[in-house]
Design an enzyme around this catalytic site. Structure first.
Site, mmCIF file in Angstrom:
data_model
loop_
_atom_site.group_PDB
_atom_site.id
_atom_site.type_symbol
_atom_site.label_atom_id
_atom_site.label_comp_id
_atom_site.label_asym_id
_atom_site.label_seq_id
_atom_site.Cartn_x
_atom_site.Cartn_y
_atom_site.Cartn_z
ATOM 1 N N ASN A 6 0.685 -0.472 -8.141
ATOM 2 C CA ASN A 6 0.700 0.763 -7.142
ATOM 3 C C ASN A 6 -0.579 1.344 -7.083
ATOM 4 O OD1 ASN A 6 1.533 2.218 -5.188
ATOM 5 N ND2 ASN A 6 3.517 2.965 -6.313
ATOM 6 N N PHE A 7 -0.748 2.311 -6.189
ATOM 7 C CA PHE A 7 -1.610 3.194 -6.165
ATOM 8 C C PHE A 7 -3.268 2.496 -6.281
ATOM 9 C CE2 PHE A 7 1.737 5.609 -8.534
ATOM 10 C CZ PHE A 7 1.923 6.443 -7.304
ATOM 11 N N LEU A 8 -3.290 1.429 -5.417
ATOM 12 C CA LEU A 8 -4.619 0.964 -5.112
ATOM 13 C C LEU A 8 -5.165 1.831 -4.188
ATOM 14 C CD1 LEU A 8 -6.717 -1.336 -5.094
ATOM 15 C CD2 LEU A 8 -5.332 -2.526 -3.368
ATOM 16 N N THR A 67 4.371 -3.520 -2.869
ATOM 17 C CA THR A 67 4.338 -3.333 -1.508
ATOM 18 C C THR A 67 3.163 -2.866 -0.788
ATOM 19 O OG1 THR A 67 5.468 -1.146 -1.942
ATOM 20 C CG2 THR A 67 7.197 -3.037 -1.731
ATOM 21 N N LEU A 72 7.572 3.035 -5.459
ATOM 22 C CA LEU A 72 6.997 4.585 -5.179
ATOM 23 C C LEU A 72 5.836 4.522 -3.924
ATOM 24 C CD1 LEU A 72 7.789 5.775 -8.527
ATOM 25 C CD2 LEU A 72 9.336 5.777 -6.712
HETATM 26 S S1 MYA Z 1 -0.434 -0.461 -1.307
HETATM 27 C C1 MYA Z 1 -1.462 0.838 -0.988
HETATM 28 C C2 MYA Z 1 -2.671 0.491 -0.679
HETATM 29 N N1 MYA Z 1 -3.799 1.478 -0.582
HETATM 30 C C3 MYA Z 1 -4.270 2.205 0.595
HETATM 31 O O1 MYA Z 1 -3.781 1.883 1.735
HETATM 32 C C4 MYA Z 1 -4.930 3.406 0.365
HETATM 33 C C5 MYA Z 1 -6.055 3.618 1.498
HETATM 34 N N2 MYA Z 1 -6.826 2.435 1.672
HETATM 35 C C6 MYA Z 1 -7.740 2.127 0.452
HETATM 36 O O2 MYA Z 1 -7.946 2.871 -0.460
HETATM 37 C C7 MYA Z 1 -8.679 0.811 0.809
HETATM 38 O O3 MYA Z 1 -8.493 0.633 2.244
HETATM 39 C C8 MYA Z 1 -8.098 -0.315 -0.037
HETATM 40 C C9 MYA Z 1 -8.763 -1.573 0.261
HETATM 41 C C10 MYA Z 1 -8.060 -0.153 -1.459
HETATM 42 C C11 MYA Z 1 -6.424 -0.468 0.283
HETATM 43 N N3 MYA Z 1 -3.252 -4.434 -0.956
HETATM 44 O O4 MYA Z 1 -12.463 -3.564 -0.825
HETATM 45 P P1 MYA Z 1 -12.239 -4.200 0.365
HETATM 46 C C12 MYA Z 1 -7.485 -6.666 0.877
HETATM 47 C C13 MYA Z 1 -3.807 -5.611 -1.370
HETATM 48 O O5 MYA Z 1 -13.280 -4.469 1.327
HETATM 49 P P2 MYA Z 1 -11.215 -1.733 1.197
HETATM 50 C C14 MYA Z 1 -0.642 -0.782 -3.098
HETATM 51 O O6 MYA Z 1 -1.073 0.196 -4.027
HETATM 52 C C15 MYA Z 1 -7.883 -7.097 2.164
HETATM 53 O O7 MYA Z 1 -6.767 -7.914 2.762
HETATM 54 N N4 MYA Z 1 -4.906 -6.032 -0.765
HETATM 55 O O8 MYA Z 1 -11.163 -3.239 1.343
HETATM 56 C C16 MYA Z 1 -0.409 -1.743 -3.721
HETATM 57 C C17 MYA Z 1 -9.148 -7.594 1.764
HETATM 58 O O9 MYA Z 1 -8.923 -9.001 1.528
HETATM 59 P P3 MYA Z 1 -8.727 -10.426 2.155
HETATM 60 C C18 MYA Z 1 -5.432 -5.201 0.179
HETATM 61 O O10 MYA Z 1 -10.437 -1.283 2.555
HETATM 62 C C19 MYA Z 1 -1.474 -2.623 -4.059
HETATM 63 C C20 MYA Z 1 -9.789 -7.116 0.736
HETATM 64 O O11 MYA Z 1 -8.658 -6.147 0.251
HETATM 65 C C21 MYA Z 1 -4.749 -4.207 0.621
HETATM 66 O O12 MYA Z 1 -12.422 -1.014 1.002
HETATM 67 C C22 MYA Z 1 -1.104 -4.134 -4.555
HETATM 68 C C23 MYA Z 1 -10.785 -6.236 1.300
HETATM 69 O O13 MYA Z 1 -11.213 -5.370 0.132
HETATM 70 C C24 MYA Z 1 -3.601 -3.705 0.078
HETATM 71 N N5 MYA Z 1 -2.952 -2.579 0.355
HETATM 72 O O14 MYA Z 1 -10.122 -1.453 0.282
HETATM 73 C C25 MYA Z 1 -2.304 -4.948 -4.826
HETATM 74 N N6 MYA Z 1 -5.554 -3.741 1.774
HETATM 75 O O15 MYA Z 1 -10.285 -10.585 2.724
HETATM 76 C C26 MYA Z 1 -2.342 -6.191 -5.239
HETATM 77 C C27 MYA Z 1 -6.458 -4.563 1.712
HETATM 78 O O16 MYA Z 1 -8.440 -11.701 1.365
HETATM 79 C C28 MYA Z 1 -1.516 -6.442 -6.523
HETATM 80 N N7 MYA Z 1 -6.494 -5.314 0.887
HETATM 81 O O17 MYA Z 1 -7.926 -10.399 3.372
HETATM 82 C C29 MYA Z 1 -1.441 -7.917 -6.946
HETATM 83 C C30 MYA Z 1 -0.753 -8.181 -8.255
HETATM 84 C C31 MYA Z 1 -1.774 -7.732 -9.380
HETATM 85 C C32 MYA Z 1 -1.395 -7.830 -10.744
HETATM 86 C C33 MYA Z 1 -0.811 -9.328 -11.145
HETATM 87 C C34 MYA Z 1 -0.335 -9.443 -12.598
HETATM 88 C C35 MYA Z 1 0.241 -10.665 -13.024
#
Ligand code: MYA
Length: 486
Positions: free
Chosen positions: A236-238, A272, A486
């Site tokens: 969460n909180f990405l 999510t 959350l």
């Molecule tokens: S969901 C809440 C997400 N946060 C926000 O929406 C807050 C406002 N937005 C931002 O801070 C940025 O726009 C974020 C993207 C950080 C979202 N989940 O760095 P980039 C992909 C996953 O140039 P930015 C939550 O917190 C996008 O499709 N990936 O982009 C759950 C593209 O990839 P691709 C996302 O806009 C998080 C790439 O990022 C998301 O500067 C779960 C672009 O990167 C998103 N919500 O930064 C995370 N949005 O080219 C995954 C965009 O492939 C966890 N992208 O399409 C996975 C499990 C990990 C652990 C595993 C353990 C085994």
């Protein structure tokens, strides 16, 4: 006029009229209302097409309330399903996620699979677990000028840094009118369940200013998917500071949190997002129940439907002063063993659900002022028979001269055994209103479909996609989901 008058009757008797024509009229008003209810979510671009389809539907007339509601669902579900299409994902296409083909090939299995027994062809990691020695030993490289840091949420200064980053940069609605405002107490709660690890609260700082510029977090949780229980991470909180967006920092954060989680012997995660990315296992929809009609209209969260006046709208959404269910009271530490049993047993019926230990249940569900509210119903013999809860997640209202904050309650875990779920959630509306909430939000997961219409929830404009990282399983429908993140 008739609909409005009927709506007033509805309001004064607390909802739940039986007459079909009246219900159709009221639904029509609510649908008008739904079309303008915003979900604070990171993907509501589908909304225009959905709105047009809804308007066409309303012009058709004649259909029963139930048929219209059904049609509304399919409009939104189709739109959600088509949201991502064939889009290429530079990062996500390299990750161990269910592909669109897997999901499509499997949709029949998914719909017919009522068994909780694992199917040997599914229900397994996409990429096998690795030994520690096989894992990357050192952190991923940060772009020049930035460095990793571990955040200590129990430290007041670091907590404020996290709060500030999210307050200014976290999830907004599409029009930039609302942004989630997770309180400091909420963040402490969200990030410190039993077994939490500081190294999973991962930040990125500017080397020069030391300012926190990005964040991703994970906390441990046991999750059950189609009957298989796995230790997972809830991610969460990405968040990436808006000045650093679109520079591919998010994939580095995700890879580094994956490395750290893998290092503890965990290879699955649940998360999510409003955006449709590869590998979603379920798609849920936000619904909102107006509590303070005037404020919601003033901030543009909703609007007055045609033929509706503010006075009528206030009456439509008025709730009784006090809860109705006999024996309902806030949960106390002494209630935990019995309430835990009740909730854990109930959650077994869903295909994707959390499996709380007693300690975890106490952490997530014991009431915390301004963070989480939980109630038990105790029968005449002193036994806990029912449970309901909601959490408090406010949003900043951006650029409104009169209001700064939207106070929202989010439906959490509920178990209705001796009263209806509708009665229980109706009490939650009352309790939330008494805690100064402006709106009560619920996803259409678990059995929430049962109460949404009767309690006058309006459909929001956002979907919430559920993902399970590195797990090969059939997709499922929204009411198979029994976990609230959350
Ligand atoms: S969901 C809440 C997400 N946060 C926000 O929406 C807050 C406002 N937005 C931002 O801070 C940025 O726009 C974020 C993207 C950080 C979202 N989940 O760095 P980039 C992909 C996953 O140039 P930015 C939550 O917190 C996008 O499709 N990936 O982009 C759950 C593209 O990839 P691709 C996302 O806009 C998080 C790439 O990022 C998301 O500067 C779960 C672009 O990167 C998103 N919500 O930064 C995370 N949005 O080219 C995954 C965009 O492939 C966890 N992208 O399409 C996975 C499990 C990990 C652990 C595993 C353990 C085994």
């Amino acid at each position: 006029m008739k609909a409005a008058d009927d709506a007033e009757d509805e309001a004064s008797n607390g909802g739940g009229g039986n007459n079909h024509d009246e219900a159709a009229e009221i639904l029509s008003d609510l649908v008008q209302n739904q079309m303008s209810i915003r979900s604070i979510n990171d993907n509501s671009q589908l909304f225009e097409a959905q709105t047009t389809a809804l308007q066409q539907l309303l012009q058709q007339g004649g259909a029963s309330a139930a048929a219209k509601q059904q049609a509304i669902h399919s409009i939104f579900d189709d739109a959600a399903a088509n949201g991502d299409g064939e889009k290429k994902h530079l990062f996500w296409d390299t990750q161990p996620m269910l592909s669109l083909n897997d999901a499509n090939n499997n949709s029949n299995t998914s719909n017919n699979n009522n068994s909780s027994l694992p199917d040997p062809n599914w229900h397994k990691p996409i990429v096998p677990d690795k030994e520690k020695s096989e894992l990357r030993q050192e952190p991923y490289n940060m772009p020049k000028g930035f460095e990793w840091c571990e955040m200590d949420i129990t430290d007041a200064d670091q907590r404020t840094e996290i709060y500030d980053l999210l307050y200014q940069n976290y999830v907004e609605d599409d029009d930039g009118c609302f942004r989630f405002d997770y309180s400091r107490d909420f963040l402490t709660w969200a990030l410190t369940p039993p077994g939490y690890l500081k190294q999973f609260h991962l930040g990125v700082r500017s080397c020069k200013s030391s300012r926190l510029m990005a964040l991703i977090t994970a906390v441990p949780a046991k999750v059950r998917v189609y009957g298989v229980e796995k230790n997972m991470a809830e991610v969460n909180f990405l968040c990436v500071h808006r000045k650093l967006r679109s520079k591919r920092l998010a994939p580095v954060l995700i890879k580094e949190i994956t490395r750290r989680v893998n290092y503890t012997g965990v290879f699955q995660a649940v998360y999510t997002a409003g955006v449709k990315l590869p590998g979603s296992v379920a798609s849920c929809r936000y619904y909102h129940r107006t509590l303070d009609a005037r404020k919601l209209v003033e901030i543009g969260f909703t609007r007055l439907a045609p033929r509706m006046t503010m006075a009528r709208m206030q009456k439509l959404f008025k709730v009784p002063a006090d809860p109705i269910t006999k024996g309902l009271r806030p949960m106390t530490p002494e209630d935990v063993p019995a309430a835990h049993k009740l909730v854990v047993k109930y959650l077994e019926k869903f295909k994707l659900s959390v499996v709380f230990s007693e300690d975890e249940f106490a952490h997530w569900l014991l009431p915390r002022k301004g963070v989480v509210s939980s109630f038990v119903r105790v029968n005449d013999d002193g036994y806990i028979t029912d449970f309901c809860s909601y959490y408090h997640l406010h949003s900043s209202v951006l650029g409104n001269p009169k209001h700064n904050t939207l106070n929202a309650a989010y439906c959490f875990y509920n178990v209705a055994a001796t009263v209806s779920l509708t009665a229980l959630v109706k009490d939650c509306l009352i309790l939330a209103k008494n805690e100064e909430m402006d709106v009560f939000t619920a996803l259409n997961l678990m059995e929430n479909d049962q109460f949404l219409e009767e309690l006058k929830f309006g459909m929001g404009d956002g979907n919430l996609q559920y993902y399970v990282y590195n797990w090969f399983c059939p997709t499922m429908t929204h009411n198979d989901v029994g976990i609230v993140l959350l």
